[in-house]
Design an enzyme around this catalytic site. Structure first.
Site, PDB file in Angstrom:
ATOM      1  N   ARG A  58      24.808 -16.090  13.546  1.00  0.00           N
ATOM      2  CA  ARG A  58      24.594 -15.498  12.207  1.00  0.00           C
ATOM      3  C   ARG A  58      25.705 -14.480  11.905  1.00  0.00           C
ATOM      4  O   ARG A  58      26.200 -14.375  10.796  1.00  0.00           O
ATOM      5  CB  ARG A  58      23.233 -14.793  12.119  1.00  0.00           C
ATOM      6  CG  ARG A  58      22.009 -15.621  12.478  1.00  0.00           C
ATOM      7  CD  ARG A  58      21.573 -16.513  11.335  1.00  0.00           C
ATOM      8  NE  ARG A  58      22.444 -17.632  11.095  1.00  0.00           N
ATOM      9  CZ  ARG A  58      22.557 -18.714  11.891  1.00  0.00           C
ATOM     10  NH1 ARG A  58      21.836 -18.835  12.973  1.00  0.00           N
ATOM     11  NH2 ARG A  58      23.387 -19.688  11.595  1.00  0.00           N
ATOM     12  N   ASP A  91      22.185  -9.132   6.170  1.00  0.00           N
ATOM     13  CA  ASP A  91      23.630  -9.247   5.916  1.00  0.00           C
ATOM     14  C   ASP A  91      24.144  -7.960   5.275  1.00  0.00           C
ATOM     15  O   ASP A  91      23.369  -7.065   4.930  1.00  0.00           O
ATOM     16  CB  ASP A  91      23.924 -10.490   5.042  1.00  0.00           C
ATOM     17  CG  ASP A  91      23.329 -10.383   3.633  1.00  0.00           C
ATOM     18  OD1 ASP A  91      23.603  -9.385   2.933  1.00  0.00           O
ATOM     19  OD2 ASP A  91      22.599 -11.306   3.210  1.00  0.00           O
ATOM     20  N   HIS A 106      14.763  -4.616   7.214  1.00  0.00           N
ATOM     21  CA  HIS A 106      14.583  -5.489   8.377  1.00  0.00           C
ATOM     22  C   HIS A 106      15.760  -5.461   9.341  1.00  0.00           C
ATOM     23  O   HIS A 106      15.960  -6.395  10.104  1.00  0.00           O
ATOM     24  CB  HIS A 106      14.304  -6.930   7.905  1.00  0.00           C
ATOM     25  CG  HIS A 106      12.998  -7.056   7.171  1.00  0.00           C
ATOM     26  ND1 HIS A 106      12.674  -8.117   6.365  1.00  0.00           N
ATOM     27  CD2 HIS A 106      11.922  -6.219   7.133  1.00  0.00           C
ATOM     28  CE1 HIS A 106      11.455  -7.933   5.864  1.00  0.00           C
ATOM     29  NE2 HIS A 106      10.985  -6.795   6.310  1.00  0.00           N
ATOM     30  N   SER A 173      10.265 -14.249  -1.647  1.00  0.00           N
ATOM     31  CA  SER A 173       9.016 -14.984  -1.837  1.00  0.00           C
ATOM     32  C   SER A 173       7.809 -14.052  -1.718  1.00  0.00           C
ATOM     33  O   SER A 173       6.680 -14.495  -1.879  1.00  0.00           O
ATOM     34  CB  SER A 173       8.911 -16.099  -0.801  1.00  0.00           C
ATOM     35  OG  SER A 173       8.913 -15.534   0.494  1.00  0.00           O
TER      36      SER A 173
HETATM   37  N1  APR Z   1      18.717 -16.766  -6.529  1.00  0.00           N
HETATM   38  C1  APR Z   1      17.585 -16.012  -6.459  1.00  0.00           C
HETATM   39  N2  APR Z   1      16.517 -16.354  -5.713  1.00  0.00           N
HETATM   40  C2  APR Z   1      16.583 -17.497  -5.006  1.00  0.00           C
HETATM   41  C3  APR Z   1      17.722 -18.329  -5.018  1.00  0.00           C
HETATM   42  C4  APR Z   1      18.824 -17.929  -5.833  1.00  0.00           C
HETATM   43  N3  APR Z   1      19.933 -18.655  -5.916  1.00  0.00           N
HETATM   44  N4  APR Z   1      17.479 -19.394  -4.204  1.00  0.00           N
HETATM   45  C5  APR Z   1      16.235 -19.224  -3.691  1.00  0.00           C
HETATM   46  N5  APR Z   1      15.700 -18.089  -4.182  1.00  0.00           N
HETATM   47  C6  APR Z   1      14.382 -17.493  -3.913  1.00  0.00           C
HETATM   48  C7  APR Z   1      13.287 -18.487  -3.539  1.00  0.00           C
HETATM   49  O1  APR Z   1      12.677 -19.015  -4.715  1.00  0.00           O
HETATM   50  C8  APR Z   1      12.322 -17.604  -2.749  1.00  0.00           C
HETATM   51  O2  APR Z   1      11.374 -16.979  -3.591  1.00  0.00           O
HETATM   52  O3  APR Z   1      14.518 -16.655  -2.792  1.00  0.00           O
HETATM   53  C9  APR Z   1      13.249 -16.523  -2.157  1.00  0.00           C
HETATM   54  C10 APR Z   1      13.478 -16.660  -0.674  1.00  0.00           C
HETATM   55  O4  APR Z   1      12.278 -16.429  -0.004  1.00  0.00           O
HETATM   56  P1  APR Z   1      12.229 -16.304   1.590  1.00  0.00           P
HETATM   57  O5  APR Z   1      13.030 -17.413   2.188  1.00  0.00           O
HETATM   58  O6  APR Z   1      10.798 -16.193   1.966  1.00  0.00           O
HETATM   59  O7  APR Z   1      13.015 -14.931   1.889  1.00  0.00           O
HETATM   60  P2  APR Z   1      12.484 -13.433   1.871  1.00  0.00           P
HETATM   61  O8  APR Z   1      11.426 -13.234   0.857  1.00  0.00           O
HETATM   62  O9  APR Z   1      13.691 -12.571   1.819  1.00  0.00           O
HETATM   63  O10 APR Z   1      11.852 -13.324   3.322  1.00  0.00           O
HETATM   64  C11 APR Z   1      11.337 -12.084   3.733  1.00  0.00           C
HETATM   65  O11 APR Z   1      10.902 -12.901   5.944  1.00  0.00           O
HETATM   66  O12 APR Z   1      11.570 -14.138   7.806  1.00  0.00           O
HETATM   67  C12 APR Z   1      11.449 -12.864   7.257  1.00  0.00           C
HETATM   68  O13 APR Z   1      12.597 -10.936   7.906  1.00  0.00           O
HETATM   69  C13 APR Z   1      12.757 -12.130   7.193  1.00  0.00           C
HETATM   70  O14 APR Z   1      13.589 -10.625   5.504  1.00  0.00           O
HETATM   71  C14 APR Z   1      12.933 -11.873   5.715  1.00  0.00           C
HETATM   72  C15 APR Z   1      11.511 -11.872   5.201  1.00  0.00           C
END
Ligand code: APR
Length: 234
Positions: A58, A91, A106, A173
């Site tokens: 990563r 990041d 995190h 999410s």
């Molecule tokens: N622009 C904006 N949002 C986007 C894009 C984009 N181009 N592409 C995807 N998304 C949205 C998705 O619709 C989703 O709601 O980004 C979100 C990503 O969700 P997750 O993958 O669940 O990421 P996140 O909410 O940051 O996860 C939280 O979970 O695994 C742990 O510690 C880790 O910090 C992370 C935490």
């Protein structure tokens, strides 16, 4: 006149268009791994070298990507507002875009920490190997908050959110607590903007009285929102 406070909670979605995969858009796998394998204390106990290797990859990947228009547009807000970014991302793309105040809930990929004393944290740009020890002689691990671990920056994030005049939520999410519940600390009734192409609703956001959802990707949705907010300040 005192600048208004904007607090911005970002998640993996803001970095997606830079080429870093989100967590929950690929069947619960993170770059091909079950998240519990690479992001939990059990995973670390079961297979330390797999976990080190995963974060070493990563860290390498991070050097190959750049901030996108979403990260860059948020910097623009600093001209008119007192801006604080609270990110769930590990990041450094907000920092590289030029944002001056970033709280990492995190942890951070470019830091390593001691496995005996969590207060011993070191800047780290390259691989962490089995020979890398802290000054007390214990193995170094990635400075990442894994599932089930305490979130030391939460108190500061909650305090900053409690004095927000405006809140922006981008690309998350809202499934992982306590980050997902941060908006509950915001003063009631403040404008909350949520930018995400697939916005999720949860109890806290449903309860928000002044919520605007922008169902767009970060690189288009954020510039639009920034333009609206900057216009209001003229
Ligand atoms: N622009 C904006 N949002 C986007 C894009 C984009 N181009 N592409 C995807 N998304 C949205 C998705 O619709 C989703 O709601 O980004 C979100 C990503 O969700 P997750 O993958 O669940 O990421 P996140 O909410 O940051 O996860 C939280 O979970 O695994 C742990 O510690 C880790 O910090 C992370 C935490």
């Amino acid at each position: 006149m005192k600048k208004k406070n904007i607090v911005i909670l970002t998640g993996a979605g803001i970095s997606a268009e830079s080429g870093i995969k989100t967590f929950r858009d690929s069947n619960g796998l993170w770059e091909g791994h079950d998240v519990m394998e690479v992001a939990s204390p059990q995973g670390w106990r079961n297979n330390r070298s797999l976990v080190q290797d995963f974060y070493n990859q990563r860290r390498k990947q991070l050097k190959e990507v750049s901030p996108n228009q979403g990260h860059l547009s948020l910097v623009e807000l600093e001209k008119a507002f007192n801006v604080c970014i609270i990110t769930q991302n590990v990041d450094d793309l907000h920092e590289r875009a030029g944002s001056s105040r970033v709280v990492h809930l995190h942890g951070e990929l470019l830091k390593a920490r001691s496995t005996v004393d969590p207060s011993l944290v070191y800047e780290w740009n390259d691989d962490i190997s089995e020979n890398d020890k802290c000054e007390k002689g214990s193995q170094l691990r990635p400075h990442i908050v894994w599932f089930g671990e305490a979130v030391p920056m939460l108190e500061q994030a909650a305090m900053l959110t409690s004095v927000a005049d405006i809140m922006i939520i981008v690309g998350t999410s809202l499934q992982v607590y306590p980050a997902a519940g941060l908006s509950a600390y915001a003063p009631s009734g403040i404008p909350i903007f949520y930018v995400d192409p697939f916005p999720k609703t949860n109890a806290e956001l449903n309860g928000a009285q002044n919520l605007t959802v922008i169902s767009e990707k970060a690189t288009t949705g954020i510039p639009k929102l920034v333009q609206i907010l900057m216009e209001k300040m003229k």
